[in-house]
Enzyme design. Structure first.
Site, PDB file in Angstrom:
ATOM      1  N   SER A 291      20.680  13.973 -44.445  1.00 45.97           N
ATOM      2  CA  SER A 291      19.898  13.005 -43.356  1.00 45.97           C
ATOM      3  C   SER A 291      18.764  12.456 -44.028  1.00 45.97           C
ATOM      4  O   SER A 291      18.239  13.171 -45.008  1.00 45.97           O
ATOM      5  CB  SER A 291      19.393  13.737 -42.018  1.00 45.97           C
ATOM      6  N   ARG A 331      58.315 -20.379 -40.767  1.00 44.95           N
ATOM      7  CA  ARG A 331      57.355 -19.796 -41.292  1.00 44.95           C
ATOM      8  C   ARG A 331      56.066 -20.210 -40.468  1.00 44.95           C
ATOM      9  O   ARG A 331      55.981 -21.253 -40.307  1.00 44.95           O
ATOM     10  CB  ARG A 331      56.996 -20.288 -42.816  1.00 44.95           C
TER      11      ARG A 331
END
Length: 481
Positions: A291, A331
């Protein structure tokens, strides 16, 4: 700045050199170039390109020679990276031929002839996925081997089973590990079964250019497509799949299911490693779990990162389905493009999380004493189901009345202080059923949690037996060096 790039600063689950090497922009470029080089070889072997063309294209297709940042920027001009990469590839082919004292052989004829950008990019992404999945499954087998060992080692290690956050029944840690194994192995088997196909359809998906190329030849466009699949190690297909995206969504679903199984393990570990539970602990490593403000903390960061991947994967898989459902025309206008980052994100997350899961499983710290201590918090109340099934027939009352009397025992016990509940429950049971019907030895055995774990050992054995390929690491496939 030339040194800028995406190094995964905000994606620590996949920020590893091994993941980047297989999924980064350089890996995408390499896959595209590999498709083009394989295609050149197919054309030469079929007689549609001059002899020696494939060797020239292969040399020109060395990925280190290409500027990924420049290609990415220029890709905006044609909305895909194949177009600028092809320009650079053709330029390198020209340079190589110009510098060859034997003279040009016309190798440009082997570059991209009769292909379209989607053929190349779809095939390249399938090739990229093939490489990632191979590495991913090696990591998974390392993890499942470790989980199988835990299941066998702790087959008789008692712990408490929890239901809706509450103590439910006696359980074994071996069965918990076996169920973890089950989820991962089943999902991995599903991923193994996913076919990664080559794409070959031409500009509109009709193979018109391929038909023109092969006219008068014994080869057909389908023969060329099959040959390309063989060279790339991809699956051949009966027809182009330009707008049918099951190949992509199927892969995405399998990857998401695998990360789901990782997430289940991580979620359990995040609870079981809490200091007030303390049944399990992640492997210790220098600098891990620290931490920035609290020196005493040992954060379960492997589980945190794995869970972060599991929380992201479903959204990426959903994006693939959203794209597939909107593949308009021959497409689409944007749907195809939205697949690319989602698919690569899934590959990155699953590979990164699998690597961390393997390390977690191989180094998991198990604390049987804490498991037993937590089991004893509920004391004999945890055996209420066992007591009910054994004692009710001894009470000489109808089933409903017997059940009500035993429930009253439980209700009265729960009103007592926790430290007194075991004594009070045993006392009340003895008041309900006399020793003439249930001896002290029989009552003691009835309240022993080890005697009420059902078929836990057999369930574990059956799970491991169902996935023999995942109970032992294949060293050749799983070594990381």
């Amino acid at each position: 700045m030339s040194g800028d790039g995406d190094f995964g600063l905000l994606s620590p689950v996949s920020a590893s050199p091994a993941v980047v090497a297989l999924t980064g922009d350089r890996a995408v470029i390499a896959a595209i170039l590999d498709v083009e080089a394989a295609w050149a070889s197919v054309l030469e072997e079929a007689g549609f390109a001059p002899a020696g063309s494939a060797a020239v294209v292969a040399e020109a297709a060395e990925s280190w020679a290409y500027d990924a940042a420049s290609i990415a920027e220029r890709a905006q001009g044609g909305a895909n990276p194949v177009i600028p990469l092809l320009a650079d590839l053709r330029g390198r082919v020209r340079q190589l031929e110009a510098g060859d004292p034997r003279g040009a052989i016309g190798a440009l004829a082997a570059v991209h002839t009769s292909l379209t950008s989607q053929d190349v990019l779809d095939s390249a992404l399938m090739l990229l996925a093939h490489r990632v999945v191979s590495a991913l499954l090696a990591e998974v087998r390392g993890a499942t081997t470790a989980l199988a060992a835990l299941a066998e080692q702790h087959a008789d290690t008692l712990c408490v089973g929890r239901s809706l956050t509450q103590h439910a029944l006696p359980f074994t840690f071996g069965l918990k590990a076996a169920q973890w194994f089950h989820g991962v192995a089943a999902a991995a088997r599903r991923l193994e079964a996913v076919e990664l196909p080559v794409q070959f359809g031409g500009a509109g998906g009709t193979l018109a250019a391929g038909t023109a190329l092969t006219e008068g030849s014994p080869s057909s466009p389908f023969d060329l497509a099959d040959a390309l699949a063989g060279k790339l190690g991809l699956a051949p297909v009966p027809a182009p799949w330009h707008t049918n995206r099951l190949a992509v969504t199927g892969l995405g679903d399998a990857l998401a299911a695998l990360t789901d199984s990782f997430g289940k393990i991580a979620s359990d570990l995040l609870f079981l490693s809490r200091p007030e539970v303390a049944e399990l602990g992640e492997p210790l490593a220098a600098g891990r779990g620290v931490s920035s403000a609290m020196p005493q903390k040992q954060n379960p960061v492997l589980s945190v990162l794995i869970r972060s991947a599991a929380l992201q994967a479903p959204g990426l898989a959903a994006q693939l389905h959203l794209a597939a459902a909107n593949f308009n025309d021959e497409r689409p206008d944007g749907a195809w493009h939205s697949e690319w980052p989602a698919l690569r994100g899934l590959l990155r997350l699953s590979l990164g999380a699998a690597t961390q899961l393997r390390e977690l499983a191989e180094g998991l710290r198990v604390f049987p004493e804490a498991m037993r201590g937590n089991l004893e918090i509920s004391g004999p109340l945890l055996l209420s189901e066992a007591v009910a099934s054994s004692v009710a027939p001894l009470l000489g009352a109808d089933k409903g009345e017997a059940k009500a009397r035993l429930q009253a025992v439980v209700d009265e016990t729960l009103q007592a202080p926790l430290a007194e509940q075991a004594r009070i429950y045993t006392k009340l049971i003895r008041e309900v059923v006399p020793a003439s019907k249930l001896s002290d030895e029989e009552l003691h055995a009835l309240l022993d949690p080890a005697n009420y774990v059902g078929e836990a050992a057999e369930i574990s054995r059956r799970i491991l037996a169902a996935y023999p390929g995942f109970t032992h690491t294949n060293q050749k496939g799983a070594d990381r060096g």
